[in-house]
Design an enzyme around this catalytic site. Structure first.
Site, mmCIF file in Angstrom:
data_model
loop_
_atom_site.group_PDB
_atom_site.id
_atom_site.type_symbol
_atom_site.label_atom_id
_atom_site.label_comp_id
_atom_site.label_asym_id
_atom_site.label_seq_id
_atom_site.Cartn_x
_atom_site.Cartn_y
_atom_site.Cartn_z
ATOM 1 N N ASP A 1 129.486 92.764 42.461
ATOM 2 C CA ASP A 1 129.117 91.765 43.481
ATOM 3 C C ASP A 1 130.156 91.777 44.598
ATOM 4 O O ASP A 1 131.344 91.543 44.369
ATOM 5 C CB ASP A 1 129.036 90.372 42.837
ATOM 6 C CG ASP A 1 128.330 89.376 43.728
ATOM 7 O OD1 ASP A 1 128.564 89.395 44.951
ATOM 8 O OD2 ASP A 1 127.527 88.578 43.215
ATOM 9 N N HIS B 1 125.336 92.169 45.099
ATOM 10 C CA HIS B 1 124.874 90.778 45.126
ATOM 11 C C HIS B 1 123.344 90.661 45.217
ATOM 12 O O HIS B 1 122.711 90.026 44.373
ATOM 13 C CB HIS B 1 125.536 90.061 46.298
ATOM 14 C CG HIS B 1 125.309 88.591 46.295
ATOM 15 N ND1 HIS B 1 125.946 87.736 45.416
ATOM 16 C CD2 HIS B 1 124.497 87.799 47.046
ATOM 17 C CE1 HIS B 1 125.547 86.496 45.636
ATOM 18 N NE2 HIS B 1 124.667 86.512 46.621
ATOM 19 N N SER C 1 122.702 83.102 43.222
ATOM 20 C CA SER C 1 123.643 82.745 44.282
ATOM 21 C C SER C 1 123.592 81.241 44.566
ATOM 22 O O SER C 1 123.833 80.441 43.655
ATOM 23 C CB SER C 1 123.361 83.597 45.516
ATOM 24 O OG SER C 1 124.475 83.608 46.354
#
Ligand SMILES: N[C@@H](CC(=O)c1ccccc1NC=O)C(=O)O
Length: 532
Positions: free
Chosen positions: A469, A507, A375
């Site tokens: 995600d 995620h 991320s």
């Protein structure tokens, strides 16, 4: 004949009555005879059927039914003949053979089975012997100024925090060196409060931070040697928590620092000419979430240690960096007086560069490393090779990595904000991390890099995105790979640029469950070792 039916002889017509009864009896007898014949006929018919069926192959028996009226549960009585009491097996002794023979069969030649006390003493002797060997190894590696182990008994590897609320915490390989760097004045974050290692009373004697944004020590400086606090172990289980390295200790004045990093060495690294790769992990959390820290690498690390066959990876590190404000965090809101929770770009990348610099100075692996980021950690990983902040970071510059693996990464700050304009939280965390100027957002976005120029030694850029995600869209990954392939230098890049799409994995699941992160790291390491 019933008594009432007998004609009374004193009646005048008793003879007539008798005659009438006689006639009725005869007709009854006839009827009885007829029904007897019928019964005989029925009987004959049944017999015939019976014989017929005896000749036939049809199933003569009734089908089994559950509602057989006589059905009862048959429970044979159990008779225990003889058994010795089950021996109690101490943990870790399951490999000992269990003897269930009769006593009479135990000849005098049979080995004496050790008592639990004997086994405990034996294990202690073995631990002491191993500890002595580790001390020697440490002496060889870090010289006599290396601090002795923290207690007389063996030190312990930091076990990843088992099952701490999130996902699977796999078991680690039982050998290695965990080196957790933390300045004594550090403060814990919300996760570390639950950590057993947080209870450590151990402190190093000098008060300096282990890696500092402005740190520029020489490889042989006494600082490095002094601070080489290694935790050594061959066991994940420990009864003595004080032997755990400090990951996020709280300083006496309550101040915090996130200039800490974890190091895990599967075996003592050769100081000269290191061959294998290092894997350095940069966590995500939108530059602000204290619940996502360097410890988020633990599940993947454990799996990688289990899988590693050829010892391609000689060292692992997971780094913390200062975070941007998060006043609305539900359990651990940031305070405006806490410097570790009020960072603004380029603080995050400065800290990242300082941590890599520190590791390179200490372990000497130079460019032989894979930088992995999740991320916003992936943003930082690519920022590392954009060459825009190394001059301002206070150190003399790092050797850039052979490989970068970006997982679920944010690469274009403006695009991600625009794609989520209905969710103001994106604007909030981006503004808190990068300020209000969108010019700075663009300059900080990895999609604005010129990697052929800034990262000439790069061999691999692996960009991974999961279709599941829910926070970062696929476009971020495709834009990044386009940038990497664009190439500005005119020459054909020798770098492998790969977009890898995962079918599954939300995620945070990617690091939380470890398996997906470990899988893509193993893939990247495989590609890099092929390339080098
Ligand atoms: N857990 C974070 C959110 C977060 O991590 C995030 C949210 C949207 C897009 C990317 C994110 N993380 C990137 O590092 C928070 O609470 O702010």
């Amino acid at each position: 004949m019933s008594k009432e039916n007998i004609p009374d002889a004193w009646d005048d017509d008793w003879e007539t009555q008798v005659d009438q009864q006689g006639e009725q009896a005869t007709s009854n007898e006839r009827a009885a005879k007829a029904s007897k014949a019928e019964r005989l006929a029925k009987h004959a018919e049944l017999n015939r059927k019976l014989w017929d069926s005896a000749e036939s192959t049809d199933n003569f028996f009734l089908d089994a039914k559950n509602d057989v009226p006589l059905k009862t549960e048959f429970k044979p009585a159990v008779k225990v003949l003889s058994r010795k009491p089950t021996p109690k097996i101490a943990p870790g002794m399951s490999q000992l053979a269990l003897d269930d023979e009769d006593d009479e069969n135990e000849g005098s030649s049979k080995k004496h089975a050790p008592s639990p006390e004997e086994l405990r003493l034996r294990a202690q002797r073995e631990r002491e012997e191993k500890q002595r060997r580790y001390e020697e190894a440490r002496e060889r590696l870090f010289g006599s100024s290396a601090p002795a182990s923290r207690t007389a008994s063996p030190g312990t590897l930091t076990p990843p925090k088992a099952g701490e609320g999130k996902g699977v915490r796999g078991k680690g390989k039982s050998r290695g060196i965990r080196d957790s760097k933390s300045p004594p004045e550090n403060t814990s974050n919300s996760r570390s409060k639950k950590s057993p290692i947080d209870n450590s009373t151990d402190r190093t004697s000098d008060g300096r931070q282990l890696y500092e944004p402005e740190y520029s020590a020489k490889p042989d400086s006494s600082f490095l040697q002094k601070r080489g606090v290694l935790q050594l172990s061959d066991s994940l289980s420990t009864s003595d928590e004080s032997q755990q390295p400090i990951r996020s200790p709280r300083g006496p004045d309550g101040s915090t620092s996130l200039h800490v990093l974890d190091v895990y060495l599967p075996r003592p690294p050769p100081r000269e000419d290191p061959r294998g790769l290092w894997v350095i992990y940069i966590h995500g959390g939108a530059w602000r979430d204290p619940d996502v820290s360097m410890e988020s690498f633990d599940p993947a690390l454990n799996l990688l240690l289990e899988w590693q066959q050829k010892d391609d990876i000689v060292g692992f590190a997971s780094i913390n960096y200062r975070l941007s404000p998060y006043h609305r965090h539900s359990t651990n809101p940031s305070s405006s007086s806490d410097p570790a929770r009020n960072a603004e770009h380029p603080d995050h990348i400065h800290d990242t560069l300082a941590a890599i610099y520190f590791l390179q100075q200490k372990y000497g692996f130079k460019e032989r490393y894979l930088l992995v980021g999740h991320s916003c950690g992936a943003t930082l990983a690519f920022q590392t090779v954009m060459g825009r902040w190394s001059q301002t970071s206070g150190n003399v510059g790092i050797a850039l990595p052979f490989g970068i693996l970006g997982v679920a990464g944010i690469y274009d700050l403006i695009r991600i904000r625009d794609n989520h304009c209905n969710a103001s939280v994106y604007q909030t965390f981006l503004e808190d991390a990068f300020g209000k100027s969108e010019g700075i957002w663009t300059e900080a976005s990895p999609t604005s890099g010129d990697y052929d120029k800034s990262w000439p030694n790069g061999k691999l850029a692996l960009v991974v995105h999961s279709l599941e995600d829910e926070l970062v869209e696929e476009e971020q990954a495709t834009l990044m790979v386009q940038t990497l392939r664009r190439g500005g230098s005119g020459e054909e890049s020798k770098r492998l640029n790969i977009l890898h799409i995962l079918e599954t994995g939300k995620h945070d699941e990617i690091w939380d469950r470890g398996i997906l992160l470990a899988t893509v790291i193993a893939k990247a390491v495989g590609l890099l070792t092929l390339k080098s």
